[in-house]
Design a protein around this motif. Sequence first.
Motif, short mmCIF file in Angstrom:
data_model
loop_
_atom_site.label_atom_id
_atom_site.label_comp_id
_atom_site.label_asym_id
_atom_site.label_seq_id
_atom_site.Cartn_x
_atom_site.Cartn_y
_atom_site.Cartn_z
N ASN A 7 -28.71 3.18 84.05
CA ASN A 7 -27.88 2.05 84.71
C ASN A 7 -28.76 0.91 84.39
O ASN A 7 -30.06 0.91 84.16
CB ASN A 7 -27.30 2.44 85.87
CG ASN A 7 -28.45 2.23 86.96
OD1 ASN A 7 -29.28 1.32 87.17
ND2 ASN A 7 -28.55 3.22 87.67
N PRO A 8 -28.33 -0.38 84.24
CA PRO A 8 -29.00 -1.49 83.88
C PRO A 8 -30.19 -1.59 85.05
O PRO A 8 -31.42 -2.01 84.53
CB PRO A 8 -27.99 -2.62 83.93
CG PRO A 8 -26.82 -1.93 83.41
CD PRO A 8 -26.91 -0.70 84.16
N GLY A 9 -30.06 -1.68 86.13
CA GLY A 9 -31.12 -1.97 86.94
C GLY A 9 -32.12 -0.83 86.81
O GLY A 9 -33.55 -1.25 86.90
N PHE A 11 -32.84 0.92 84.11
CA PHE A 11 -33.46 0.74 83.10
C PHE A 11 -34.53 -0.39 82.99
O PHE A 11 -35.65 -0.37 82.38
CB PHE A 11 -32.48 0.47 82.01
CG PHE A 11 -32.88 0.46 80.49
CD1 PHE A 11 -33.10 1.87 79.90
CD2 PHE A 11 -33.15 -0.47 79.89
CE1 PHE A 11 -33.44 1.88 78.65
CE2 PHE A 11 -33.63 -0.66 78.62
CZ PHE A 11 -33.73 0.77 77.90
N SER A 12 -34.12 -1.53 83.62
CA SER A 12 -34.76 -2.56 83.59
C SER A 12 -36.44 -2.46 84.32
O SER A 12 -37.30 -3.09 83.93
CB SER A 12 -34.03 -3.56 84.17
OG SER A 12 -34.85 -5.05 84.44
N ASP A 13 -36.08 -1.74 85.71
CA ASP A 13 -37.23 -1.61 86.30
C ASP A 13 -38.31 -0.72 85.64
O ASP A 13 -39.19 -0.89 85.72
CB ASP A 13 -36.62 -0.92 87.57
CG ASP A 13 -36.21 -1.59 88.63
OD1 ASP A 13 -36.14 -2.84 88.39
OD2 ASP A 13 -35.59 -1.03 89.41
N TYR A 14 -37.84 0.42 84.93
CA TYR A 14 -38.55 1.39 84.20
C TYR A 14 -39.48 0.66 83.03
O TYR A 14 -40.33 0.50 82.96
CB TYR A 14 -37.68 2.36 83.41
CG TYR A 14 -38.76 3.29 82.59
CD1 TYR A 14 -39.22 4.46 82.95
CD2 TYR A 14 -38.40 3.14 81.22
CE1 TYR A 14 -39.72 5.26 82.10
CE2 TYR A 14 -39.41 3.77 80.44
CZ TYR A 14 -39.93 5.15 80.73
OH TYR A 14 -40.77 5.85 80.05
N TRP A 15 -38.44 -0.39 82.18
CA TRP A 15 -38.93 -1.18 81.20
C TRP A 15 -40.01 -2.28 81.62
O TRP A 15 -41.16 -2.23 81.04
CB TRP A 15 -37.81 -1.90 80.61
CG TRP A 15 -38.09 -1.95 79.08
CD1 TRP A 15 -38.06 -3.09 78.33
CD2 TRP A 15 -37.76 -1.01 78.03
NE1 TRP A 15 -38.19 -2.87 77.22
CE2 TRP A 15 -38.00 -1.51 76.85
CE3 TRP A 15 -37.56 0.45 78.19
CZ2 TRP A 15 -37.99 -0.58 75.45
CZ3 TRP A 15 -37.50 1.24 77.25
CH2 TRP A 15 -37.72 0.52 75.81
N ILE A 25 -32.14 -1.45 75.74
CA ILE A 25 -30.83 -1.85 75.95
C ILE A 25 -30.27 -0.54 77.00
O ILE A 25 -30.35 0.59 76.44
CB ILE A 25 -30.06 -1.92 74.77
CG1 ILE A 25 -30.32 -2.92 73.80
CG2 ILE A 25 -28.50 -1.84 75.32
CD1 ILE A 25 -29.62 -3.05 72.72
N PRO A 26 -29.95 -0.72 78.25
CA PRO A 26 -29.20 0.38 79.02
C PRO A 26 -27.99 0.50 78.26
O PRO A 26 -27.20 -0.38 77.87
CB PRO A 26 -29.24 -0.26 80.39
CG PRO A 26 -29.22 -1.81 79.97
CD PRO A 26 -29.85 -2.06 78.76
N ASP A 27 -27.77 2.10 78.45
CA ASP A 27 -26.37 2.40 77.95
C ASP A 27 -25.75 3.72 78.68
O ASP A 27 -25.68 4.63 78.19
CB ASP A 27 -26.63 2.75 76.43
CG ASP A 27 -25.51 3.29 75.63
OD1 ASP A 27 -24.23 2.81 76.01
OD2 ASP A 27 -25.35 4.11 74.77
#
Length: 90
Positions: A7-9, A11-15, A25-27
């Motif tokens: 999920n976007p959250g 994914f963003s934290d991991y990135w 891009i989260p998908d």
Amino acid sequence: MAVGPENPGDFSDYWRSRDMPFTGIPDPGHDIENLYGQQVKMLKFGRMPAMFVIDKQGKIRFRHYGDSMSDIPKDEDILSLLDDINKENN
């Protein structure tokens, strides 16, 4: 660019935590992954690796569908391909 199933959250934290030097891009709905035919093998715990090199004109110059989680192209091979593509454009 990398596409991930989170999920976007998450994914963003991991990135951010790994200071990735390229776009991700989260998908979570697998829309992009399905568009490019990324395989799912339930006996191997989900989506298999897939890698594409797409040039500036949108042409797929390289595609690889992994048979296992460790089946990914060597960095040197991909970097060599990118160098060749860049030379064509100069």
